[in-house]
Design a protein around this motif. Structure first.
Motif, short mmCIF file in Angstrom:
data_model
loop_
_atom_site.label_atom_id
_atom_site.label_comp_id
_atom_site.label_asym_id
_atom_site.label_seq_id
_atom_site.Cartn_x
_atom_site.Cartn_y
_atom_site.Cartn_z
N ALA A 45 0.68 -1.01 0.24
CA ALA A 45 -0.23 0.14 0.00
C ALA A 45 1.41 1.06 -0.40
N THR A 46 1.01 2.07 -1.44
CA THR A 46 2.14 2.61 -1.25
C THR A 46 1.76 4.20 -1.10
N ILE A 47 1.95 5.04 -0.70
CA ILE A 47 1.62 6.75 0.03
C ILE A 47 3.14 7.00 -0.38
N THR A 64 5.79 9.64 0.02
CA THR A 64 7.09 9.80 1.09
C THR A 64 8.62 10.68 0.67
N ASP A 65 8.75 11.43 2.03
CA ASP A 65 9.72 12.41 1.53
C ASP A 65 10.40 11.04 2.43
N PRO A 66 11.55 10.58 2.02
CA PRO A 66 13.08 9.80 1.88
C PRO A 66 13.37 10.51 3.15
N ASP A 67 13.36 11.72 3.11
CA ASP A 67 13.76 11.85 5.26
C ASP A 67 13.39 11.64 6.10
N GLU A 68 11.69 11.16 5.93
CA GLU A 68 11.08 11.04 7.17
C GLU A 68 11.00 9.44 7.24
N ILE A 69 11.00 8.61 5.92
CA ILE A 69 11.46 7.40 5.86
C ILE A 69 13.52 7.02 6.63
N VAL A 70 14.35 7.81 5.98
CA VAL A 70 15.42 7.97 7.16
C VAL A 70 15.16 8.21 8.63
N VAL A 106 6.03 4.30 -0.99
CA VAL A 106 6.73 3.33 -0.90
C VAL A 106 5.44 2.82 0.41
N ASP A 107 5.34 1.92 0.96
CA ASP A 107 4.64 1.13 1.64
C ASP A 107 5.87 1.28 3.32
N PRO A 108 5.31 1.94 3.37
CA PRO A 108 5.97 2.67 4.67
C PRO A 108 6.63 1.51 5.67
N VAL A 109 5.63 0.19 6.23
CA VAL A 109 6.10 -1.33 6.90
C VAL A 109 7.08 -1.84 5.78
N LEU A 110 6.79 -1.77 4.51
CA LEU A 110 8.07 -2.52 4.16
C LEU A 110 9.39 -2.02 3.71
N ILE A 111 8.97 -0.71 3.48
CA ILE A 111 10.79 -0.05 3.50
C ILE A 111 11.49 0.27 4.97
N GLU A 112 10.72 0.24 5.83
CA GLU A 112 11.29 0.14 6.59
C GLU A 112 11.66 -1.66 7.44
N VAL A 163 11.43 -4.47 -1.41
CA VAL A 163 11.66 -3.43 -2.51
C VAL A 163 10.87 -3.83 -4.01
N GLU A 164 10.88 -5.08 -4.05
CA GLU A 164 10.42 -5.16 -5.64
C GLU A 164 9.17 -5.38 -5.53
N ALA A 165 8.31 -5.37 -5.15
CA ALA A 165 7.02 -5.15 -4.97
C ALA A 165 6.88 -3.59 -5.00
N MET A 166 7.73 -2.81 -4.41
CA MET A 166 6.71 -1.66 -4.29
C MET A 166 7.97 -0.50 -6.06
N GLY A 167 8.60 -2.08 -6.91
CA GLY A 167 8.57 -1.54 -7.99
C GLY A 167 9.91 -1.24 -7.70
N GLY A 168 10.87 -1.32 -7.00
CA GLY A 168 12.45 -0.75 -6.75
C GLY A 168 13.59 -2.12 -6.86
N SER A 169 14.68 -1.36 -6.48
CA SER A 169 15.55 -2.54 -6.30
C SER A 169 16.60 -2.46 -5.33
N LEU A 170 16.87 -4.08 -5.21
CA LEU A 170 17.88 -3.66 -3.71
C LEU A 170 19.23 -4.20 -4.53
N THR A 171 20.49 -4.41 -4.55
CA THR A 171 21.95 -4.88 -4.60
C THR A 171 23.22 -4.28 -3.70
N ALA A 172 23.53 -5.10 -3.91
CA ALA A 172 25.16 -5.28 -2.90
C ALA A 172 26.20 -4.69 -3.98
N ALA A 173 27.19 -4.50 -3.20
CA ALA A 173 28.31 -3.69 -4.19
C ALA A 173 29.53 -2.96 -2.77
#
Ligand code: ADP
Length: 262
Positions: free
Chosen positions: A107-109, A111-117, A146-152, A230-240
């Motif tokens: 359930a995406t809304i 959101t300001d990245p500042d708030e997520i962080v 983002v879905d606040p629960v999933l991103i957190e 993250v992919e369910a929200m249309g994003g990606s997650l990678t490691a480097a």
């Protein structure tokens, strides 16, 4: 001659089928081996905390009255910590199952990245208490859906890993910046890092880099769940690996939301 050719053709076809059979058998065996490994890993992850709980409770029942308060507290703390570990593991398994069944509907809304962080930084305070924790958010970032629960949960897993695998006293950075049409939120550590071939494998279900180190006991599910969320929200997650120092960067990239900043 025709007969000979037909015979050869039949033989060739038979060989192809045989090869396919062998290939199928090989794949079945591989799948079987994987299932076995998963099962034994799951049983181990369930059994270890259960054994600790049963041991502590047994001691409490048997010697409760004779134990000094400090020992009793310690046994109770063990029971609680191990029960929490079981709880985490079972929640991970449930999340994994829901992801695989396609039952995670974010359930995406916007959101300001500042708030997520900011809200994550509060939640991880206890986890990073033995590290230097730095928050570094670029100004005026676009909103992200983002879905606040999933991103957190996804970010929490990354910070939790950084705290688990990087030595105490090193710096863990939570950074957000713009990258073209995306917002990148990264968790950077100064830990041992990973080999090139492990950077992708760590996102596999149940994959753990074996260190035979039970203090860092985990389930090998955290990263695959984070990536799934993250992919369910249309994003990606990678490691480097970090270019400038030892350690890893786990980066979540989310499409910048078209709307105005809130
Ligand atoms: P878990 O931490 O429960 O083992 P994860 O899926 O979160 O499972 O991580 C998989 C593996 O990736 C870990 O076992 C560890 O070997 C490796 N890993 C994850 N994060 C880091 C990190 N920040 N630094 C080094 N290795 C890491």
């Amino acid at each position: 001659l025709l007969d000979a050719l037909a015979g050869q053709a039949a033989l060739a076809i038979e060989r192809v089928f045989l090869a396919a059979d062998v290939e199928r058998a090989r794949r079945d065996a591989e799948a079987d081996r994987l299932r076995q490994a998963l099962l034994s890993s799951i049983s181990h992850d369930l059994r270890t905390p259960l054994a600790a709980i049963l041991g502590a409770v047994g001691t409490l029942r048997g010697y409760g009255a004779d134990l000094d308060p400090a020992t009793r507290d310690e046994l109770l703390a063990t029971t609680e910590a191990e029960a929490e570990r079981l709880n985490r593991f079972i929640n991970n398994l449930l999340d994994m199952t829901r992801l695989e069944a396609g039952a995670i509907r974010p359930a995406t809304i916007p959101t300001d990245p500042d708030e997520i962080v900011g809200s994550l930084a509060e939640r991880v305070a206890a986890v990073v208490s033995r590290h230097r924790f730095v928050v570094d958010v670029a100004p005026n970032l676009p909103m992200v859906a983002v879905d606040p629960v999933l991103i957190e949960q996804a970010l929490f897993n990354l910070v939790d890993n950084a705290a688990k695998y990087a030595p105490a006293g090193t710096t863990i950075t939570l950074a957000a910046r713009r990258e073209g049409d995306t917002v990148a939120i990264a968790v950077l550590d100064e830990g041992p890092g990973l080999g090139a071939e492990e950077l992708e494998r760590v996102f596999d279900k149940f994959y753990r880099v074996e260190k035979g180190d039970s203090v860092r006991a985990g389930t090998g599910l955290g990263l695959s769940i984070s990536r799934g969320f993250v992919e369910a929200m249309g994003g990606s997650l990678t490691a480097a690996r970090r270019p400038d120092r030892p350690g890893l960067a786990f980066t979540i990239r989310l499409p910048a939301h078209a709307g105005e900043r809130g």
